[in-house]
Scaffold this motif. Structure first.
Motif, PDB file in Angstrom:
ATOM      1  N   MET A 151       0.842  -1.213   0.000  1.00 26.29           N
ATOM      2  CA  MET A 151       0.000   0.000   0.000  1.00 26.29           C
ATOM      3  C   MET A 151       0.871   1.255   0.000  1.00 26.29           C
ATOM      4  N   LYS A 152       1.974   1.214   0.753  1.00 24.57           N
ATOM      5  CA  LYS A 152       2.886   2.354   0.766  1.00 24.57           C
ATOM      6  C   LYS A 152       3.559   2.520  -0.591  1.00 24.57           C
ATOM      7  N   ALA A 153       3.839   1.396  -1.266  1.00 29.27           N
ATOM      8  CA  ALA A 153       4.477   1.445  -2.585  1.00 29.27           C
ATOM      9  C   ALA A 153       3.572   2.112  -3.618  1.00 29.27           C
ATOM     10  N   ILE A 154       2.251   1.942  -3.467  1.00 23.10           N
ATOM     11  CA  ILE A 154       1.313   2.614  -4.382  1.00 23.10           C
ATOM     12  C   ILE A 154       1.463   4.122  -4.255  1.00 23.10           C
ATOM     13  N   ARG A 155       1.532   4.614  -3.027  1.00 20.93           N
ATOM     14  CA  ARG A 155       1.706   6.053  -2.808  1.00 20.93           C
ATOM     15  C   ARG A 155       3.061   6.521  -3.336  1.00 20.93           C
ATOM     16  N   ARG A 156       4.107   5.739  -3.083  1.00 22.59           N
ATOM     17  CA  ARG A 156       5.448   6.131  -3.514  1.00 22.59           C
ATOM     18  C   ARG A 156       5.575   6.149  -5.040  1.00 22.59           C
ATOM     19  N   ALA A 157       4.917   5.192  -5.717  1.00 26.13           N
ATOM     20  CA  ALA A 157       4.984   5.143  -7.183  1.00 26.13           C
ATOM     21  C   ALA A 157       4.415   6.420  -7.784  1.00 26.13           C
ATOM     22  N   GLY A 158       3.272   6.868  -7.224  1.00 26.03           N
ATOM     23  CA  GLY A 158       2.678   8.123  -7.701  1.00 26.03           C
ATOM     24  C   GLY A 158       3.567   9.306  -7.401  1.00 26.03           C
ATOM     25  N   CYS A 159       4.206   9.285  -6.217  1.00 27.66           N
ATOM     26  CA  CYS A 159       5.107  10.372  -5.814  1.00 27.66           C
ATOM     27  C   CYS A 159       6.333  10.441  -6.732  1.00 27.66           C
ATOM     28  N   PHE A 160       6.930   9.264  -7.026  1.00 27.95           N
ATOM     29  CA  PHE A 160       8.088   9.227  -7.925  1.00 27.95           C
ATOM     30  C   PHE A 160       7.708   9.723  -9.317  1.00 27.95           C
ATOM     31  N   GLU A 327       8.363   2.680 -13.815  1.00 25.65           N
ATOM     32  CA  GLU A 327       7.324   2.933 -14.807  1.00 25.65           C
ATOM     33  C   GLU A 327       6.969   1.631 -15.524  1.00 25.65           C
ATOM     34  N   PRO A 328       5.753   1.533 -16.086  1.00 25.84           N
ATOM     35  CA  PRO A 328       4.644   2.488 -15.938  1.00 25.84           C
ATOM     36  C   PRO A 328       4.065   2.429 -14.525  1.00 25.84           C
ATOM     37  N   PHE A 329       3.957   3.589 -13.897  1.00 27.86           N
ATOM     38  CA  PHE A 329       3.597   3.629 -12.480  1.00 27.86           C
ATOM     39  C   PHE A 329       2.188   3.076 -12.229  1.00 27.86           C
ATOM     40  N   TRP A 330       1.274   3.271 -13.193  1.00 27.85           N
ATOM     41  CA  TRP A 330      -0.099   2.783 -13.009  1.00 27.85           C
ATOM     42  C   TRP A 330      -0.138   1.240 -12.986  1.00 27.85           C
ATOM     43  N   LEU A 331       0.781   0.630 -13.758  1.00 27.75           N
ATOM     44  CA  LEU A 331       0.824  -0.830 -13.778  1.00 27.75           C
ATOM     45  C   LEU A 331       1.360  -1.364 -12.452  1.00 27.75           C
ATOM     46  N   LEU A 332       2.342  -0.652 -11.891  1.00 27.77           N
ATOM     47  CA  LEU A 332       2.835  -1.018 -10.559  1.00 27.77           C
ATOM     48  C   LEU A 332       1.722  -0.888  -9.531  1.00 27.77           C
ATOM     49  N   VAL A 337      -2.068  -3.332  -5.767  1.00 26.07           N
ATOM     50  CA  VAL A 337      -3.450  -3.526  -5.312  1.00 26.07           C
ATOM     51  C   VAL A 337      -3.771  -5.023  -5.315  1.00 26.07           C
ATOM     52  N   ALA A 338      -3.334  -5.733  -6.351  1.00 29.35           N
ATOM     53  CA  ALA A 338      -3.562  -7.183  -6.436  1.00 29.35           C
ATOM     54  C   ALA A 338      -2.877  -7.912  -5.284  1.00 29.35           C
ATOM     55  N   ILE A 339      -1.664  -7.460  -4.920  1.00 25.91           N
ATOM     56  CA  ILE A 339      -0.960  -8.069  -3.784  1.00 25.91           C
ATOM     57  C   ILE A 339      -1.768  -7.907  -2.505  1.00 25.91           C
ATOM     58  N   VAL A 340      -2.291  -6.692  -2.287  1.00 23.76           N
ATOM     59  CA  VAL A 340      -3.055  -6.422  -1.063  1.00 23.76           C
ATOM     60  C   VAL A 340      -4.310  -7.288  -1.007  1.00 23.76           C
ATOM     61  N   VAL A 341      -5.044  -7.366  -2.132  1.00 18.28           N
ATOM     62  CA  VAL A 341      -6.265  -8.188  -2.170  1.00 18.28           C
ATOM     63  C   VAL A 341      -5.917  -9.657  -1.921  1.00 18.28           C
ATOM     64  N   HIS A 342      -4.812 -10.112  -2.529  1.00 16.58           N
ATOM     65  CA  HIS A 342      -4.378 -11.496  -2.308  1.00 16.58           C
ATOM     66  C   HIS A 342      -4.041 -11.746  -0.846  1.00 16.58           C
ATOM     67  N   LEU A 343      -3.356 -10.806  -0.217  1.00 15.96           N
ATOM     68  CA  LEU A 343      -2.962 -10.995   1.180  1.00 15.96           C
ATOM     69  C   LEU A 343      -4.167 -10.985   2.122  1.00 15.96           C
ATOM     70  N   VAL A 344      -5.229 -10.256   1.747  1.00 16.20           N
ATOM     71  CA  VAL A 344      -6.460 -10.294   2.538  1.00 16.20           C
ATOM     72  C   VAL A 344      -6.994 -11.726   2.580  1.00 16.20           C
ATOM     73  N   GLY A 345      -7.025 -12.388   1.402  1.00  8.83           N
ATOM     74  CA  GLY A 345      -7.490 -13.769   1.344  1.00  8.83           C
ATOM     75  C   GLY A 345      -6.524 -14.740   1.998  1.00  8.83           C
ATOM     76  N   ALA A 346      -5.230 -14.553   1.760  1.00 10.77           N
ATOM     77  CA  ALA A 346      -4.217 -15.463   2.313  1.00 10.77           C
ATOM     78  C   ALA A 346      -4.200 -15.405   3.836  1.00 10.77           C
ATOM     79  N   TYR A 347      -4.396 -14.211   4.388  1.00 15.18           N
ATOM     80  CA  TYR A 347      -4.459 -14.048   5.851  1.00 15.18           C
ATOM     81  C   TYR A 347      -5.553 -14.941   6.424  1.00 15.18           C
ATOM     82  N   GLN A 348      -6.716 -14.960   5.753  1.00 11.05           N
ATOM     83  CA  GLN A 348      -7.828 -15.791   6.228  1.00 11.05           C
ATOM     84  C   GLN A 348      -7.526 -17.283   6.094  1.00 11.05           C
ATOM     85  N   VAL A 349      -6.901 -17.670   4.980  1.00 10.98           N
ATOM     86  CA  VAL A 349      -6.572 -19.086   4.775  1.00 10.98           C
ATOM     87  C   VAL A 349      -5.668 -19.587   5.898  1.00 10.98           C
TER      88      VAL A 349
END
Length: 482
Positions: A151-160, A327-332, A337-349
């Protein structure tokens, strides 16, 4: 036969409070019950595969390029293939232990500890419980940290992208950990493993999404470089890397690859979601294991090797958050975001077995307590005061520990090293030998024990590498410094 079933149903009504998620209405409908009186399981080879892939292809796939960089083009891929085989083989041994006795009608073992208790018993049950649940709690804390990094990397990518790569773009990860914790409190109210199949499928899709993006960026970088980077033996000893560091990092990398495949600590719990025979749960689980380990290995080889080919010795420890790419920062952003959603599910598993263990013990200790047994169902959620209180408290504790110890990822590496041998190799081998009555001193017995001893050596070596990492992290440790 009808009289026998009726007797079973009466008996099950008496012990209903001991089960994790039981609706009273189920006991009036025999066709909705399995042979053990529990609500009919509905899992298939595909839902089991989704659970395994969700558990196995964690964001650790993005650090495999770093691991291969430590070992080189020969030992790195070889280690991946070796541990893929070891994990698959020992998982097939463990799958045989879900039922004690007959593979179709024998007594079910609902958890890993139950399987150890049925087959081995004694102090080994306590040892198994301590190792298994310590590892699961450690994974929950590690996933909280990993999600906040993404989540922090998403903010940093936009900042960079906006301010240029010279801007440090620093921010705290603590608010992101709190956000992740709030989401987990919500999902933790889903009563049991069998009912999070949809979350596992979403998480598995997300894991393929970010792995594919990491792979695509690695290929693009390799093409841009005009060829493959790296060497046969990995990072060279020189001004930046001492011989001691090379040894520690190589051991750690070897361990990282071994643990990247580990899911044995929740295999029995996953198998307990599979619908009743025919075919037997063991056959379905073996097929699910082969599908998921093969899929995982292909992705691991592609992501790890292409990441190393793109960056060589400079491969970051996380391709998408270590800013190997800007770059491309939007792809990062999409990948993180996909990592975060995956970790939400993995945490439950990983946490559902902990929740089930504590709730079974509580229900057994206080079977008549309305605080524990009374439930209100809302969609996939089963709300009870006890479940809401205990599971929310667990999530809060793991979140606070993650904020307090931002280097806990290194500790998770140590827990993984310590638990790899007993959970992935030792117990499955010993239970298989006991259940199948493999003669001591036979060729098969010698081969199984050789495998066990070899993996013990890997565990000890990787634990040593992880301890060295933790000591380095403690030298610069500041609480809540995330």
């Amino acid at each position: 036969m009808a009289v026998h079933d009726g007797a079973n149903n009466k008996h099950e009504v008496a012990v209903a409070p001991m089960e994790v998620s039981v609706e009273a209405g189920n006991f009036q409908e025999a066709d909705r019950l399995d042979d053990d009186g529990r609500p009919r399981r509905t899992g298939t080879v595909w839902t089991a595969s989704a659970h395994i892939i969700t558990a196995v292809i964690g964001s650790g796939v993005l650090s495999l390029a770093w691991a291969i960089a430590q070992l080189g083009w020969v030992a790195g891929p070889a280690a991946m293939l070796l541990f893929a085989f070891v994990t698959y083989y020992t998982a097939t041994l463990l799958a045989e232990c879900y039922r004690t006795g007959d593979p179709d009608t024998g007594k079910r073992n609902y958890t890993y500890m139950d399987a150890v208790r049925s087959n081995l018993g004694g102090a080994k049950v306590v040892f198994c419980g301590v190792i298994q649940y310590s590892n699961l709690v450690g994974v929950a804390i590690g996933y909280t940290i990993a999600s906040s990094i993404s989540m922090k990397a998403i903010r940093r990518a936009g900042c960079f992208h906006t301010n240029g790569h010279g801007d440090p773009c620093n921010s705290s990860s603590i608010p992101y950990m709190i956000l992740f914790g709030v989401v987990q409190i919500l999902f933790s109210q889903i009563p049991d493993f069998d009912q999070i199949w949809w979350l596992s499928i979403v998480a598995a899709v997300m894991s393929f999404t970010y792995s594919s993006i990491g792979l695509a960026l690695g290929i693009a970088q390799t093409i841009s470089n005009g060829g493959f980077k790296g060497s046969l033996t990995g990072i060279s000893i020189g001004a930046d890397v001492t011989s001691t560091q090379k040894i520690w990092h190589s051991l750690q990398a070897f361990g990282d690859i071994a643990f990247a495949y580990s899911f044995s600590n929740i295999l029995i719990e996953i198998q307990d979601t599979i619908k009743a025979p025919p075919p037997s749960e063991a056959k379905v689980m073996k097929k699910a294991t082969s599908v998921s380990v093969a899929t995982t290995t292909v992705f691991y080889m592609l992501c790890g090797c292409m990441g190393y080919a793109a960056f060589g010795d400079a491969a970051p420890d996380n391709l998408l958050t270590g800013f190997g790419f800007y770059e491309p920062f939007w792809l990062l952003d999409v990948a993180n975001v996909a990592i975060v959603v995956h970790l939400v599910g993995a945490y439950q598993v990983f946490c559902q077995p902990i929740f089930a263990f504590v709730e079974r013990r509580a229900n057994a200790a206080w079977p008549d307590s309305a605080f524990i047994s009374r439930e209100l169902r809302v969609g996939p959620f089963a709300l009870s005061v006890f479940r809401l209180t205990w599971r929310s408290a667990f999530v809060c504790v793991t979140t606070v520990v993650a904020m307090l110890l931002p280097f806990f990822g290194n500790v998770v590496g140590f827990l993984g090293a310590v638990s790899f041998w007993p959970l992935t190799v030792y117990f499955p081998v010993e239970m298989y030998i006991k259940q199948r009555r493999v003669p001591r001193g036979s060729t098969k017995w010698i081969c199984l024990q050789t495998l066990s001893v070899s993996c013990l050596i890997v565990s000890i070596a990787a634990a040593a590498g992880s301890i060295a990492d933790v000591i380095d992290a403690l030298k610069v440790y500041r609480p809540f410094s995330g």
